[in-house]
Motif scaffolding. Sequence first.
Motif, PDB file in Angstrom:
ATOM      1  N   ASN A  64      -7.757   0.372  -3.452  1.00  6.20           N
ATOM      2  CA  ASN A  64      -6.496   1.115  -3.490  1.00  6.20           C
ATOM      3  C   ASN A  64      -5.296   0.231  -3.161  1.00  6.20           C
ATOM      4  O   ASN A  64      -4.370   0.634  -2.455  1.00  6.20           O
ATOM      5  CB  ASN A  64      -6.528   2.332  -2.560  1.00  6.20           C
ATOM      6  CG  ASN A  64      -5.534   3.402  -3.000  1.00  6.20           C
ATOM      7  OD1 ASN A  64      -5.120   3.453  -4.157  1.00  6.20           O
ATOM      8  ND2 ASN A  64      -5.146   4.270  -2.075  1.00  6.20           N
ATOM      9  N   VAL A  65      -5.349  -0.988  -3.672  1.00  7.81           N
ATOM     10  CA  VAL A  65      -4.228  -1.923  -3.584  1.00  7.81           C
ATOM     11  C   VAL A  65      -4.010  -2.498  -4.980  1.00  7.81           C
ATOM     12  O   VAL A  65      -4.797  -2.250  -5.894  1.00  7.81           O
ATOM     13  CB  VAL A  65      -4.508  -3.068  -2.576  1.00  7.81           C
ATOM     14  CG1 VAL A  65      -4.716  -2.512  -1.185  1.00  7.81           C
ATOM     15  CG2 VAL A  65      -5.717  -3.895  -2.998  1.00  7.81           C
ATOM     16  N   LEU A 103       0.813  -1.200   0.000  1.00  6.51           N
ATOM     17  CA  LEU A 103       0.000   0.000   0.000  1.00  6.51           C
ATOM     18  C   LEU A 103       0.853   1.258   0.000  1.00  6.51           C
ATOM     19  O   LEU A 103       1.776   1.383   0.781  1.00  6.51           O
ATOM     20  CB  LEU A 103      -0.892   0.024   1.247  1.00  6.51           C
ATOM     21  CG  LEU A 103      -1.715  -1.231   1.450  1.00  6.51           C
ATOM     22  CD1 LEU A 103      -2.292  -1.221   2.849  1.00  6.51           C
ATOM     23  CD2 LEU A 103      -2.805  -1.315   0.417  1.00  6.51           C
ATOM     24  N   ALA A 104       0.538   2.167  -0.881  1.00 11.14           N
ATOM     25  CA  ALA A 104       1.095   3.508  -0.755  1.00 11.14           C
ATOM     26  C   ALA A 104       0.348   4.182   0.390  1.00 11.14           C
ATOM     27  O   ALA A 104      -0.750   3.781   0.752  1.00 11.14           O
ATOM     28  CB  ALA A 104       0.890   4.283  -2.052  1.00 11.14           C
ATOM     29  N   PRO A 136     -11.290  11.453  -1.836  1.00  8.87           N
ATOM     30  CA  PRO A 136     -10.588  11.742  -3.081  1.00  8.87           C
ATOM     31  C   PRO A 136     -10.212  10.442  -3.782  1.00  8.87           C
ATOM     32  O   PRO A 136      -9.231   9.786  -3.439  1.00  8.87           O
ATOM     33  CB  PRO A 136      -9.358  12.534  -2.625  1.00  8.87           C
ATOM     34  CG  PRO A 136      -9.141  12.102  -1.216  1.00  8.87           C
ATOM     35  CD  PRO A 136     -10.474  11.736  -0.655  1.00  8.87           C
ATOM     36  N   GLY A 137     -11.023  10.041  -4.737  1.00  6.71           N
ATOM     37  CA  GLY A 137     -10.771   8.808  -5.469  1.00  6.71           C
ATOM     38  C   GLY A 137     -11.191   7.577  -4.698  1.00  6.71           C
ATOM     39  O   GLY A 137     -11.692   7.651  -3.581  1.00  6.71           O
ATOM     40  N   PHE A 138     -10.981   6.416  -5.325  1.00  9.25           N
ATOM     41  CA  PHE A 138     -11.382   5.154  -4.698  1.00  9.25           C
ATOM     42  C   PHE A 138     -10.270   4.636  -3.793  1.00  9.25           C
ATOM     43  O   PHE A 138      -9.585   3.668  -4.095  1.00  9.25           O
ATOM     44  CB  PHE A 138     -11.773   4.134  -5.769  1.00  9.25           C
ATOM     45  CG  PHE A 138     -13.113   4.447  -6.383  1.00  9.25           C
ATOM     46  CD1 PHE A 138     -14.278   4.099  -5.727  1.00  9.25           C
ATOM     47  CD2 PHE A 138     -13.203   5.127  -7.583  1.00  9.25           C
ATOM     48  CE1 PHE A 138     -15.518   4.406  -6.265  1.00  9.25           C
ATOM     49  CE2 PHE A 138     -14.433   5.439  -8.136  1.00  9.25           C
ATOM     50  CZ  PHE A 138     -15.597   5.083  -7.476  1.00  9.25           C
ATOM     51  N   GLN A 139     -10.106   5.322  -2.672  1.00  7.81           N
ATOM     52  CA  GLN A 139      -9.163   4.887  -1.666  1.00  7.81           C
ATOM     53  C   GLN A 139      -9.803   3.786  -0.824  1.00  7.81           C
ATOM     54  O   GLN A 139     -10.989   3.475  -0.956  1.00  7.81           O
ATOM     55  CB  GLN A 139      -8.755   6.072  -0.796  1.00  7.81           C
ATOM     56  CG  GLN A 139      -8.160   7.208  -1.612  1.00  7.81           C
ATOM     57  CD  GLN A 139      -7.201   8.037  -0.815  1.00  7.81           C
ATOM     58  OE1 GLN A 139      -6.300   7.519  -0.171  1.00  7.81           O
ATOM     59  NE2 GLN A 139      -7.378   9.337  -0.864  1.00  7.81           N
ATOM     60  N   CYS A 140      -9.018   3.216   0.066  1.00  5.10           N
ATOM     61  CA  CYS A 140      -9.529   2.114   0.883  1.00  5.10           C
ATOM     62  C   CYS A 140     -10.724   2.534   1.717  1.00  5.10           C
ATOM     63  O   CYS A 140     -11.663   1.750   1.904  1.00  5.10           O
ATOM     64  CB  CYS A 140      -8.423   1.561   1.777  1.00  5.10           C
ATOM     65  SG  CYS A 140      -7.761   2.746   2.970  1.00  5.10           S
ATOM     66  N   ALA A 173      -3.432   5.478  -5.483  1.00  9.86           N
ATOM     67  CA  ALA A 173      -2.054   5.026  -5.319  1.00  9.86           C
ATOM     68  C   ALA A 173      -1.554   4.235  -6.519  1.00  9.86           C
ATOM     69  O   ALA A 173      -0.360   3.971  -6.638  1.00  9.86           O
ATOM     70  CB  ALA A 173      -1.930   4.170  -4.049  1.00  9.86           C
ATOM     71  N   TYR A 174      -2.464   3.854  -7.413  1.00  7.70           N
ATOM     72  CA  TYR A 174      -2.084   3.057  -8.576  1.00  7.70           C
ATOM     73  C   TYR A 174      -2.478   3.745  -9.879  1.00  7.70           C
ATOM     74  O   TYR A 174      -2.793   3.097 -10.869  1.00  7.70           O
ATOM     75  CB  TYR A 174      -2.704   1.659  -8.475  1.00  7.70           C
ATOM     76  CG  TYR A 174      -2.071   0.854  -7.362  1.00  7.70           C
ATOM     77  CD1 TYR A 174      -1.006  -0.007  -7.614  1.00  7.70           C
ATOM     78  CD2 TYR A 174      -2.493   1.010  -6.050  1.00  7.70           C
ATOM     79  CE1 TYR A 174      -0.389  -0.707  -6.593  1.00  7.70           C
ATOM     80  CE2 TYR A 174      -1.882   0.313  -5.016  1.00  7.70           C
ATOM     81  CZ  TYR A 174      -0.832  -0.540  -5.301  1.00  7.70           C
ATOM     82  OH  TYR A 174      -0.224  -1.220  -4.276  1.00  7.70           O
ATOM     83  N   GLY A 175      -2.488   5.077  -9.868  1.00  6.57           N
ATOM     84  CA  GLY A 175      -2.739   5.844 -11.082  1.00  6.57           C
ATOM     85  C   GLY A 175      -4.192   6.207 -11.307  1.00  6.57           C
ATOM     86  O   GLY A 175      -4.524   6.774 -12.356  1.00  6.57           O
TER      87      GLY A 175
END
Length: 307
Positions: free
Chosen positions: A215-216, A9-10, A115-119, A90-92
């Motif tokens: 987000n992985v 994970l970032a 913000p985005g599809f984070q965990c 974290a993956y673009g």
Amino acid sequence: MTASTSDGLAPERRRRVAWSLAAGAAALVGLATTVAAAAPAAAAASPVGTSRVGSAPAATTPAWCSTHGSSFAGWSGTFPDLPMCGPGPAYGGTWSYVELPGPSGIVTSYYNATPGFQCVELADRFLAVAFGLAPVLAEGSQVAANYHAAYPGRTELELNGSAGARGHAPVGGDVISFSEVPDFQDPTDGHVAIVVGSRVDPITGDGVVSIAQENVAPSGMRRELLLVHWRLVDPVEPPNAEWQYPYAEWIHVVVASPTLVSPAVLAARRAAPWHRVAGAGAGELIASLANPAAVGARGAAGGGAAG
């Protein structure tokens, strides 16, 4: 160990959209009007805020991903079943804000969005759709504790490896927070996943816990962790709970709301391939981790990869 460089994970970055009080009040008026016309049951499910009619059903379809500028990455396998979206930031993936479904989480000047599809997006969405909980401000490492603080009468909080966790393994519908620090105020923001199900020996506390997460890397969106004598352990990076995170705690919702996906549909989706732990390897790892000396040696040799 190096597994977390490919599946790891970032640092998670969970931030709400700041609204002015005036804008928040105007939004609440509009939401309340919609709720009064179409969703009194959903509004009653939560002690906080109102409910977005139409958002919750959309959150259970792949269109939820494309609507917010992402792609459908697979089904979570939870009940109700939810589409997992990706790639995460974290993956673009997109950093565009994703407005969370279900009960409104507007509190003073903060609005429920990620913000985005984070965990945290998947965890918040699941808790809103499955249990009617209004979103709570939290980084990944704080989700379990913050929801428990917001809903103390409806939730239970278990700390991984504690005496209280004995006999209370993660079960389907639970949400697990992971952290690099024991107080769960992780400077890297930590991580969070939802529990699909578990198979645990009630005597020994050994078993497997299946999780879903966003987000992985794609190979890690659905995977299985071990439970070793009631302690959650990553089979790839023991003795950490998952990847580089040594600490974990999970929230269990005691009172559930009606679910939205039929058991037949759920069973079909759960039949999809999992990133499974090999049977023999899992048994050997459980046996080795039962020896404290082995745990120390393994941890010193492998360690956890940095965020």
